[in-house]
Design a protein around this motif. Structure first.
Motif, PDB file in Angstrom:
ATOM      1  N   GLY A 137       0.809  -1.207   0.000  1.00 11.27           N
ATOM      2  CA  GLY A 137       0.000   0.000   0.000  1.00 11.27           C
ATOM      3  C   GLY A 137       0.844   1.260   0.000  1.00 11.27           C
ATOM      4  O   GLY A 137       0.544   2.233  -0.717  1.00 11.27           O
ATOM      5  N   GLN A 138       1.908   1.268   0.786  1.00  9.92           N
ATOM      6  CA  GLN A 138       2.800   2.430   0.801  1.00  9.92           C
ATOM      7  C   GLN A 138       3.501   2.598  -0.544  1.00  9.92           C
ATOM      8  O   GLN A 138       3.605   3.716  -1.066  1.00  9.92           O
ATOM      9  N   GLU A 139       3.989   1.491  -1.104  1.00 10.14           N
ATOM     10  CA  GLU A 139       4.690   1.580  -2.387  1.00 10.14           C
ATOM     11  C   GLU A 139       3.770   2.122  -3.482  1.00 10.14           C
ATOM     12  O   GLU A 139       4.204   2.881  -4.348  1.00 10.14           O
ATOM     13  N   ALA A 140       2.506   1.744  -3.439  1.00 13.21           N
ATOM     14  CA  ALA A 140       1.558   2.244  -4.446  1.00 13.21           C
ATOM     15  C   ALA A 140       1.429   3.759  -4.361  1.00 13.21           C
ATOM     16  O   ALA A 140       1.373   4.455  -5.386  1.00 13.21           O
ATOM     17  N   GLN A 141       1.390   4.282  -3.149  1.00 12.42           N
ATOM     18  CA  GLN A 141       1.311   5.737  -2.967  1.00 12.42           C
ATOM     19  C   GLN A 141       2.585   6.417  -3.455  1.00 12.42           C
ATOM     20  O   GLN A 141       2.538   7.493  -4.057  1.00 12.42           O
ATOM     21  N   HIS A 142       3.730   5.790  -3.217  1.00 18.00           N
ATOM     22  CA  HIS A 142       5.000   6.377  -3.646  1.00 18.00           C
ATOM     23  C   HIS A 142       5.049   6.530  -5.153  1.00 18.00           C
ATOM     24  O   HIS A 142       5.313   7.616  -5.675  1.00 18.00           O
ATOM     25  N   PHE A 143       4.824   5.427  -5.867  1.00 19.20           N
ATOM     26  CA  PHE A 143       5.054   5.507  -7.310  1.00 19.20           C
ATOM     27  C   PHE A 143       4.021   6.395  -7.989  1.00 19.20           C
ATOM     28  O   PHE A 143       4.310   7.025  -9.014  1.00 19.20           O
ATOM     29  N   GLN A 144       2.813   6.509  -7.438  1.00 19.17           N
ATOM     30  CA  GLN A 144       1.823   7.404  -8.042  1.00 19.17           C
ATOM     31  C   GLN A 144       2.266   8.858  -7.947  1.00 19.17           C
ATOM     32  O   GLN A 144       2.117   9.632  -8.909  1.00 19.17           O
ATOM     33  N   ASN A 145       2.823   9.255  -6.800  1.00 21.33           N
ATOM     34  CA  ASN A 145       3.306  10.626  -6.665  1.00 21.33           C
ATOM     35  C   ASN A 145       4.557  10.866  -7.505  1.00 21.33           C
ATOM     36  O   ASN A 145       4.707  11.939  -8.108  1.00 21.33           O
ATOM     37  N   HIS A 146       5.448   9.884  -7.562  1.00 19.46           N
ATOM     38  CA  HIS A 146       6.631  10.045  -8.419  1.00 19.46           C
ATOM     39  C   HIS A 146       6.224  10.126  -9.888  1.00 19.46           C
ATOM     40  O   HIS A 146       6.800  10.911 -10.648  1.00 19.46           O
ATOM     41  N   ARG A 147       5.240   9.352 -10.284  1.00 21.17           N
ATOM     42  CA  ARG A 147       4.798   9.397 -11.677  1.00 21.17           C
ATOM     43  C   ARG A 147       4.286  10.791 -12.042  1.00 21.17           C
ATOM     44  O   ARG A 147       4.546  11.293 -13.145  1.00 21.17           O
ATOM     45  N   ARG A 148       3.597  11.450 -11.115  1.00 24.58           N
ATOM     46  CA  ARG A 148       3.075  12.793 -11.380  1.00 24.58           C
ATOM     47  C   ARG A 148       4.208  13.801 -11.552  1.00 24.58           C
ATOM     48  O   ARG A 148       4.201  14.593 -12.507  1.00 24.58           O
ATOM     49  N   ILE A 149       5.196  13.790 -10.644  1.00 23.46           N
ATOM     50  CA  ILE A 149       6.294  14.751 -10.773  1.00 23.46           C
ATOM     51  C   ILE A 149       7.167  14.392 -11.973  1.00 23.46           C
ATOM     52  O   ILE A 149       7.715  15.274 -12.646  1.00 23.46           O
ATOM     53  N   ASN A 150       7.276  13.100 -12.285  1.00 31.08           N
ATOM     54  CA  ASN A 150       8.076  12.698 -13.437  1.00 31.08           C
ATOM     55  C   ASN A 150       7.526  13.266 -14.737  1.00 31.08           C
ATOM     56  O   ASN A 150       8.290  13.659 -15.629  1.00 31.08           O
ATOM     57  N   GLU A 151       6.206  13.294 -14.867  1.00 35.08           N
ATOM     58  CA  GLU A 151       5.600  13.853 -16.079  1.00 35.08           C
ATOM     59  C   GLU A 151       5.945  15.333 -16.222  1.00 35.08           C
ATOM     60  O   GLU A 151       6.159  15.826 -17.332  1.00 35.08           O
ATOM     61  N   ILE A 152       5.997  16.037 -15.100  1.00 33.70           N
ATOM     62  CA  ILE A 152       6.379  17.456 -15.146  1.00 33.70           C
ATOM     63  C   ILE A 152       7.840  17.593 -15.559  1.00 33.70           C
ATOM     64  O   ILE A 152       8.197  18.430 -16.397  1.00 33.70           O
ATOM     65  N   ILE A 153       8.707  16.746 -14.970  1.00 37.60           N
ATOM     66  CA  ILE A 153      10.137  16.795 -15.303  1.00 37.60           C
ATOM     67  C   ILE A 153      10.350  16.527 -16.785  1.00 37.60           C
ATOM     68  O   ILE A 153      11.043  17.280 -17.483  1.00 37.60           O
ATOM     69  N   ILE A 154       9.750  15.464 -17.302  1.00 35.76           N
ATOM     70  CA  ILE A 154       9.938  15.113 -18.716  1.00 35.76           C
ATOM     71  C   ILE A 154       9.352  16.197 -19.620  1.00 35.76           C
ATOM     72  O   ILE A 154       9.912  16.519 -20.673  1.00 35.76           O
ATOM     73  N   GLY A 155       8.252  16.808 -19.185  1.00 32.11           N
ATOM     74  CA  GLY A 155       7.634  17.859 -19.979  1.00 32.11           C
ATOM     75  C   GLY A 155       8.456  19.125 -20.077  1.00 32.11           C
ATOM     76  O   GLY A 155       8.227  19.960 -20.962  1.00 32.11           O
ATOM     77  N   GLN A 156       9.433  19.293 -19.175  1.00 35.89           N
ATOM     78  CA  GLN A 156      10.255  20.507 -19.159  1.00 35.89           C
ATOM     79  C   GLN A 156      11.500  20.386 -20.030  1.00 35.89           C
ATOM     80  O   GLN A 156      12.175  21.385 -20.275  1.00 35.89           O
ATOM     81  N   VAL A 157      11.827  19.166 -20.474  1.00 37.96           N
ATOM     82  CA  VAL A 157      13.057  19.005 -21.241  1.00 37.96           C
ATOM     83  C   VAL A 157      12.757  19.095 -22.730  1.00 37.96           C
ATOM     84  O   VAL A 157      11.603  19.104 -23.159  1.00 37.96           O
ATOM     85  N   ASP A 158      13.817  19.147 -23.510  1.00 28.33           N
ATOM     86  CA  ASP A 158      13.683  19.159 -24.965  1.00 28.33           C
ATOM     87  C   ASP A 158      12.892  17.930 -25.417  1.00 28.33           C
ATOM     88  O   ASP A 158      13.076  16.838 -24.882  1.00 28.33           O
ATOM     89  N   PRO A 159      11.975  18.078 -26.398  1.00 28.54           N
ATOM     90  CA  PRO A 159      11.150  16.932 -26.833  1.00 28.54           C
ATOM     91  C   PRO A 159      11.960  15.701 -27.218  1.00 28.54           C
ATOM     92  O   PRO A 159      11.560  14.573 -26.931  1.00 28.54           O
ATOM     93  N   ALA A 160      13.091  15.902 -27.864  1.00 30.36           N
ATOM     94  CA  ALA A 160      13.921  14.753 -28.260  1.00 30.36           C
ATOM     95  C   ALA A 160      14.482  14.054 -27.026  1.00 30.36           C
ATOM     96  O   ALA A 160      14.509  12.818 -26.951  1.00 30.36           O
ATOM     97  N   ALA A 161      14.921  14.853 -26.047  1.00 32.90           N
ATOM     98  CA  ALA A 161      15.429  14.269 -24.799  1.00 32.90           C
ATOM     99  C   ALA A 161      14.303  13.575 -24.043  1.00 32.90           C
ATOM    100  O   ALA A 161      14.500  12.510 -23.450  1.00 32.90           O
ATOM    101  N   GLY A 162      13.112  14.178 -24.068  1.00 26.60           N
ATOM    102  CA  GLY A 162      11.966  13.559 -23.416  1.00 26.60           C
ATOM    103  C   GLY A 162      11.634  12.212 -24.025  1.00 26.60           C
ATOM    104  O   GLY A 162      11.344  11.244 -23.311  1.00 26.60           O
ATOM    105  N   ALA A 163      11.698  12.132 -25.356  1.00 21.44           N
ATOM    106  CA  ALA A 163      11.420  10.864 -26.034  1.00 21.44           C
ATOM    107  C   ALA A 163      12.470   9.821 -25.682  1.00 21.44           C
ATOM    108  O   ALA A 163      12.155   8.629 -25.491  1.00 21.44           O
ATOM    109  N   GLU A 164      13.714  10.256 -25.567  1.00 24.62           N
ATOM    110  CA  GLU A 164      14.793   9.330 -25.196  1.00 24.62           C
ATOM    111  C   GLU A 164      14.602   8.827 -23.765  1.00 24.62           C
ATOM    112  O   GLU A 164      14.782   7.630 -23.481  1.00 24.62           O
TER     113      GLU A 164
END
Length: 205
Positions: free
Chosen positions: A71-98
């Motif tokens: 249950g704890q791990e499920a909460q962790h990865f859901q929050n990391h997935r949300r911030i990860n999308e923001i991180i990937i969205g801030q980089v160059d599209p080619a780098a994001g695809a990589e």
């Protein structure tokens, strides 16, 4: 073990990433961001591992701890997935695809471990990973207690820092549960030592 609490937390991450990359410690900041990127692949693998072995655990208290671990791990990865999308969205599209290609490959690797590796291997990998992150969490807490900033911009405690403080605190419980499950079902000390080092090398790579 004392009761494990499954905390359902949703952090309000900003669209701007000044907290994540303040430019004070580029290597450390990039490492933490990269670590976060791996969580939506790694943590579901840990959940699958624990759910697979749960029916074989005869210790009632340990079985409950394993369920709460998941249950704890499920909460962790859901929050990391949300911030990860923001991180990937801030980089160059080619780098994001990589980045997405690398993460897709990581997801396939952990799916393959679930599908083709033994419970013994997967429990060893889980224990080795949690031993590593427990040590990292304790180091982060010591740095914070001594006045150093463990994460991000000095003098702030925004969502990025809160995410890691919460995650680090629960890693101590996770290592205890992963070790307990391994000892209960496998118990080989040499395999745990050698396998844990292999797991840590594999993840860091």
């Amino acid at each position: 073990m004392s009761d494990i609490t499954v905390r359902r937390v949703k952090f309000e991450f900003p669209d701007e990433l000044d907290e994540v990359f303040p430019g004070i410690d580029p290597v450390g900041e990039t490492y933490l961001a990269a670590f976060s990127l791996t969580m939506p692949a790694l943590e579901p693998y840990l959940i699958r591992t624990m759910r697979t072995v749960l029916p074989r655990i005869t210790d009632v208290e340990l079985a409950e701890d394993v369920q709460r671990f998941s249950g704890q791990e499920a909460q962790h990865f859901q929050n990391h997935r949300r911030i990860n999308e923001i991180i990937i969205g801030q980089v160059d599209p080619a780098a994001g695809a990589e980045l997405r290609a690398i993460l897709d490959d990581l997801e396939r690797t952990y799916r393959r471990y679930t599908d083709s590796k033994s419970d013994r291997f997967n429990l060893m990998y889980a224990e080795g990973f949690e031993a590593m992150t427990c040590a990292m969490a304790l180091s982060m807490m010591r740095r914070a207690a001594s006045g150093e900033t463990a994460v991000g911009t000095p003098g702030t405690f925004g969502p990025w820092q809160q995410l890691w403080a919460w995650h680090a605190a629960e890693e101590i419980e996770h290592r205890t549960v992963a070790f307990g499950a391994y000892e209960h079902l496998v118990g080989s000390y040499p395999y745990r030592v050698v396998g844990s080092l292999r797991a840590q090398w594999n993840f860091q790579g």
